[in-house]
Design a protein around this motif. Structure first.
Motif, PDB file in Angstrom:
ATOM      1  N   ALA A  71       0.829  -1.366  -0.007  1.00 45.86           N
ATOM      2  CA  ALA A  71       0.034   0.014  -0.037  1.00 45.86           C
ATOM      3  C   ALA A  71       0.731   1.390  -0.093  1.00 45.86           C
ATOM      4  CB  ALA A  71      -1.044   0.023   1.153  1.00 45.86           C
ATOM      5  N   LEU A  72       2.080   1.289   0.768  1.00 46.30           N
ATOM      6  CA  LEU A  72       2.736   2.236   0.625  1.00 46.30           C
ATOM      7  C   LEU A  72       4.112   2.303  -0.359  1.00 46.30           C
ATOM      8  CD1 LEU A  72       3.251   2.622   4.769  1.00 46.30           C
ATOM      9  CD2 LEU A  72       1.957   4.344   3.066  1.00 46.30           C
ATOM     10  N   SER A  73       4.087   1.406  -1.033  1.00 43.07           N
ATOM     11  CA  SER A  73       5.195   1.339  -2.055  1.00 43.07           C
ATOM     12  C   SER A  73       4.792   2.080  -3.473  1.00 43.07           C
ATOM     13  CB  SER A  73       5.310  -0.163  -2.264  1.00 43.07           C
ATOM     14  OG  SER A  73       6.617  -0.429  -3.537  1.00 43.07           O
ATOM     15  N   ASP A  74       5.715   2.447  -4.045  1.00 38.07           N
ATOM     16  CA  ASP A  74       5.478   3.054  -5.240  1.00 38.07           C
ATOM     17  C   ASP A  74       6.117   2.326  -6.412  1.00 38.07           C
ATOM     18  OD1 ASP A  74       8.400   3.539  -5.226  1.00 38.07           O
ATOM     19  OD2 ASP A  74       8.482   5.647  -5.441  1.00 38.07           O
ATOM     20  N   MET A  75       6.231   0.901  -6.149  1.00 38.72           N
ATOM     21  CA  MET A  75       6.788  -0.019  -7.129  1.00 38.72           C
ATOM     22  C   MET A  75       5.958  -0.256  -8.358  1.00 38.72           C
ATOM     23  SD  MET A  75       7.781  -3.797  -5.060  1.00 38.72           S
ATOM     24  CE  MET A  75       6.209  -3.863  -4.745  1.00 38.72           C
ATOM     25  N   PRO A  76       6.160  -0.442  -9.585  1.00 40.21           N
ATOM     26  CA  PRO A  76       5.297  -0.631 -10.734  1.00 40.21           C
ATOM     27  C   PRO A  76       4.267  -1.770 -10.415  1.00 40.21           C
ATOM     28  CG  PRO A  76       7.720  -0.512 -11.515  1.00 40.21           C
ATOM     29  CD  PRO A  76       7.807  -0.610 -10.112  1.00 40.21           C
ATOM     30  N   LYS A  77       3.216  -1.743 -11.038  1.00 41.56           N
ATOM     31  CA  LYS A  77       1.961  -2.501 -10.764  1.00 41.56           C
ATOM     32  C   LYS A  77       2.286  -4.281 -10.963  1.00 41.56           C
ATOM     33  CE  LYS A  77      -2.643  -3.678 -11.393  1.00 41.56           C
ATOM     34  NZ  LYS A  77      -2.548  -5.054 -11.662  1.00 41.56           N
ATOM     35  N   SER A 113      14.978 -11.733  12.336  1.00 41.55           N
ATOM     36  CA  SER A 113      14.025 -10.428  12.998  1.00 41.55           C
ATOM     37  C   SER A 113      13.218 -10.172  11.824  1.00 41.55           C
ATOM     38  CB  SER A 113      15.023  -9.405  13.340  1.00 41.55           C
ATOM     39  OG  SER A 113      14.076  -8.243  13.375  1.00 41.55           O
ATOM     40  N   THR A 114      11.810 -10.312  12.076  1.00 40.80           N
ATOM     41  CA  THR A 114      10.831  -9.716  11.116  1.00 40.80           C
ATOM     42  C   THR A 114      11.016  -8.230  11.173  1.00 40.80           C
ATOM     43  OG1 THR A 114       9.347 -11.600  11.705  1.00 40.80           O
ATOM     44  CG2 THR A 114       8.357  -9.498  10.620  1.00 40.80           C
ATOM     45  N   TYR A 115      11.261  -7.503  12.250  1.00 45.04           N
ATOM     46  CA  TYR A 115      11.387  -6.225  12.235  1.00 45.04           C
ATOM     47  C   TYR A 115      12.434  -5.660  11.065  1.00 45.04           C
ATOM     48  CZ  TYR A 115      12.353  -1.549  13.885  1.00 45.04           C
ATOM     49  OH  TYR A 115      12.649  -0.101  14.145  1.00 45.04           O
ATOM     50  N   GLU A 116      13.730  -6.425  11.117  1.00 40.11           N
ATOM     51  CA  GLU A 116      14.713  -5.899  10.390  1.00 40.11           C
ATOM     52  C   GLU A 116      14.344  -6.424   8.700  1.00 40.11           C
ATOM     53  OE1 GLU A 116      17.306  -4.235  10.746  1.00 40.11           O
ATOM     54  OE2 GLU A 116      17.259  -4.387  13.109  1.00 40.11           O
ATOM     55  N   ALA A 117      13.689  -7.426   8.696  1.00 34.10           N
ATOM     56  CA  ALA A 117      13.082  -7.791   7.221  1.00 34.10           C
ATOM     57  C   ALA A 117      12.290  -6.891   6.802  1.00 34.10           C
ATOM     58  CB  ALA A 117      12.281  -9.189   7.456  1.00 34.10           C
ATOM     59  N   VAL A 118      11.380  -6.294   7.688  1.00 33.50           N
ATOM     60  CA  VAL A 118      10.546  -5.263   7.011  1.00 33.50           C
ATOM     61  C   VAL A 118      11.018  -4.044   6.771  1.00 33.50           C
ATOM     62  CG1 VAL A 118       8.551  -3.905   7.825  1.00 33.50           C
ATOM     63  CG2 VAL A 118       8.309  -6.174   8.217  1.00 33.50           C
ATOM     64  N   GLN A 119      12.245  -3.527   7.437  1.00 36.65           N
ATOM     65  CA  GLN A 119      13.039  -2.343   7.136  1.00 36.65           C
ATOM     66  C   GLN A 119      13.663  -2.484   5.831  1.00 36.65           C
ATOM     67  OE1 GLN A 119      11.764  -0.062   9.173  1.00 36.65           O
ATOM     68  NE2 GLN A 119      10.809  -1.979  10.164  1.00 36.65           N
ATOM     69  N   LEU A 120      14.231  -3.650   5.727  1.00 34.84           N
ATOM     70  CA  LEU A 120      15.015  -3.888   4.364  1.00 34.84           C
ATOM     71  C   LEU A 120      14.045  -3.759   3.149  1.00 34.84           C
ATOM     72  CD1 LEU A 120      17.549  -6.674   5.503  1.00 34.84           C
ATOM     73  CD2 LEU A 120      18.063  -4.393   4.658  1.00 34.84           C
ATOM     74  N   MET A 124      13.753  -1.672  -0.224  1.00 34.93           N
ATOM     75  CA  MET A 124      13.703  -2.291  -1.648  1.00 34.93           C
ATOM     76  C   MET A 124      12.664  -1.670  -2.406  1.00 34.93           C
ATOM     77  SD  MET A 124      14.946  -6.253  -0.642  1.00 34.93           S
ATOM     78  CE  MET A 124      14.424  -6.672  -2.218  1.00 34.93           C
ATOM     79  N   MET A 125      11.402  -1.877  -1.807  1.00 35.60           N
ATOM     80  CA  MET A 125      10.242  -1.366  -2.208  1.00 35.60           C
ATOM     81  C   MET A 125       9.724  -0.165  -2.565  1.00 35.60           C
ATOM     82  SD  MET A 125       7.913  -4.708  -0.578  1.00 35.60           S
ATOM     83  CE  MET A 125       6.392  -4.269  -1.269  1.00 35.60           C
ATOM     84  N   HIS A 126      10.815   0.514  -2.165  1.00 40.31           N
ATOM     85  CA  HIS A 126      10.392   2.178  -2.233  1.00 40.31           C
ATOM     86  C   HIS A 126       9.285   2.908  -1.472  1.00 40.31           C
ATOM     87  CE1 HIS A 126      12.848   1.983  -6.292  1.00 40.31           C
ATOM     88  NE2 HIS A 126      13.722   1.912  -5.225  1.00 40.31           N
ATOM     89  N   VAL A 127       9.307   2.013  -0.048  1.00 43.21           N
ATOM     90  CA  VAL A 127       7.791   2.690   0.780  1.00 43.21           C
ATOM     91  C   VAL A 127       8.134   4.012   0.927  1.00 43.21           C
ATOM     92  CG1 VAL A 127       7.214   2.054   3.145  1.00 43.21           C
ATOM     93  CG2 VAL A 127       7.438   0.075   1.547  1.00 43.21           C
ATOM     94  N   ASP A 128       6.696   4.812   1.024  1.00 38.65           N
ATOM     95  CA  ASP A 128       6.862   6.050   1.252  1.00 38.65           C
ATOM     96  C   ASP A 128       6.373   5.975   2.782  1.00 38.65           C
ATOM     97  OD1 ASP A 128       6.446   8.743   1.736  1.00 38.65           O
ATOM     98  OD2 ASP A 128       4.883   9.049   0.317  1.00 38.65           O
ATOM     99  N   GLY A 129       7.195   6.060   3.565  1.00 39.05           N
ATOM    100  CA  GLY A 129       6.625   6.032   5.291  1.00 39.05           C
ATOM    101  C   GLY A 129       7.534   4.827   5.605  1.00 39.05           C
ATOM    102  N   LYS A 130       7.245   4.779   7.296  1.00 36.52           N
ATOM    103  CA  LYS A 130       7.834   3.822   7.889  1.00 36.52           C
ATOM    104  C   LYS A 130       6.793   2.617   8.252  1.00 36.52           C
ATOM    105  CE  LYS A 130       8.977   7.268  10.720  1.00 36.52           C
ATOM    106  NZ  LYS A 130       8.875   8.327   9.612  1.00 36.52           N
TER     107      LYS A 130
END
Length: 334
Positions: A71-77, A113-120, A124-130
């Motif tokens: 939802a927060l990523s600007d990846m191509p569809k 760590s799931t936390y670390e996985a989500v931050q990485l 990678m997914m160019h997430v706009d936010g945290k």
């Protein structure tokens, strides 16, 4: 003479929840000039998420996290479609797993760590936010019913359709009191606005608040706290609830009134529109009780927030976010 220029910082908005409602709000909130933090429940024990959290040691369930990242990523569809692809039920051990869930599982195991996985993945997914899991450990949701009986597991709570008295969470691994993930509490304390919902009251919103550090932060924050009330009641959770009863449950769980503003949909769902076989968790439309909301100390914003699509009932993300922006820009930004 050189004129001074002043830059107004982005308002900080923290959205807490899970399920299908959270990504709707986040997708519409993205690119609106606000600093977004999503705090996502990790008490899901059903479907692909539940199977993976039982298979990968100390992994938080990935499904809600996956949907929030997209939802927060600007990846191509095309890329987001790959991440969201779900294997067919005929595919044996891969049956019904979303590819993104498997990626999160693999990265969680790689980094411990799931936390670390989500931050990485956010990078990678160019997430706009945290994006933060509410806890770095998988949690188990417990419910105590009005008749004194109990149920264990998010997917089990609604089965007997009993009236819930209260819920609480424990760590899956050792039954200890859970801890909030890094930066979750500080994000809440530094926020200008906290948004709860829309989402299942007892199984998507309250699992976050029942982590004591998060609940305490919500009581201490100076942020405007907004609850987006559900449009429909849910079997085994909020049967025949009014909007005020939703808020009352939140206040009772934290033993203090903390919701400042409630967004209430006033548009009626047309008779015969909803497909109750597909959306089998829903019952009837939430009843209005504006006097009850005022007794809970809430400001009420009522409007048409309804979106009808695919024979289902949803919040219109654009309309909800328009109202959230009016609220946050009308409040004093710290």
């Amino acid at each position: 003479m050189k004129m001074k220029t002043y830059r107004i910082r982005k308002p900080k908005v923290v959205v807490l929840g899970g399920g299908t409602g959270l990504p709707v709000i986040l997708k519409s909130l993205r690119n609106q000039g606000v600093d977004i933090t999503a705090v996502v429940t990790v008490a899901d024990d059903g479907g692909s998420s539940g199977q993976l959290r039982d298979s990968v040691t100390s992994m938080a369930p990935p499904g809600d996290l996956r949907n929030v990242l997209v939802a927060l990523s600007d990846m191509p569809k095309l890329y987001s479609d790959i991440f969201q692809y779900r294997f067919k039920k005929e595919d044996k051990f891969l049956a019904n797993h979303a590819l993104g869930n498997l990626i999160i599982a693999g990265m969680s195991e790689m980094h411990g760590s799931t936390y670390e996985a989500v931050q990485l993945l956010s990078k990678m997914m160019h997430v706009d936010g945290k994006v933060y899991p509410s806890s770095d450990e998988p949690l188990v949701l417990h419910a105590v019913f009005k008749d004194g009986t109990t149920a264990v597991g998010e997917s089990k709570i609604a089965l007997d359709r009993k009236t819930i008295d209260h819920v609480y969470v424990r760590n899956l691994a050792n039954d200890d009191e859970p801890k909030a993930a890094r930066k979750v509490v500080s994000s809440i304390l530094e926020a200008d606005m906290i948004v709860l919902g829309p989402g299942s009251l007892f199984t998507s919103i309250l699992p976050n608040l029942m982590i004591s550090e998060i609940g305490q932060a919500l009581l201490e924050t100076d942020a405007e706290t907004v609850y987006i009330c559900n449009i429909m009641t849910q079997k085994g959770e909020t049967e025949h609830f009014s909007d005020a009863e939703h808020v009352r449950v939140l206040h009772e769980h934290l033993k203090q009134k903390f919701i400042d503003t409630v967004l209430v949909n006033t548009e009626t769902v047309p008779d015969g529109y909803m497909d109750f076989e597909t959306y089998d968790e829903y019952l009837v439309q939430v009843k209005y009780d504006f006097a009850g909301l005022r007794e809970e100390g809430c400001r009420v914003v009522s409007a048409d927030f309804l979106e009808l699509r695919d024979k289902g009932v949803f919040h219109d993300g654009e309309k909800v976010v328009d109202e959230l922006l009016r609220i946050v820009y009308g409040a004093k930004i710290k």
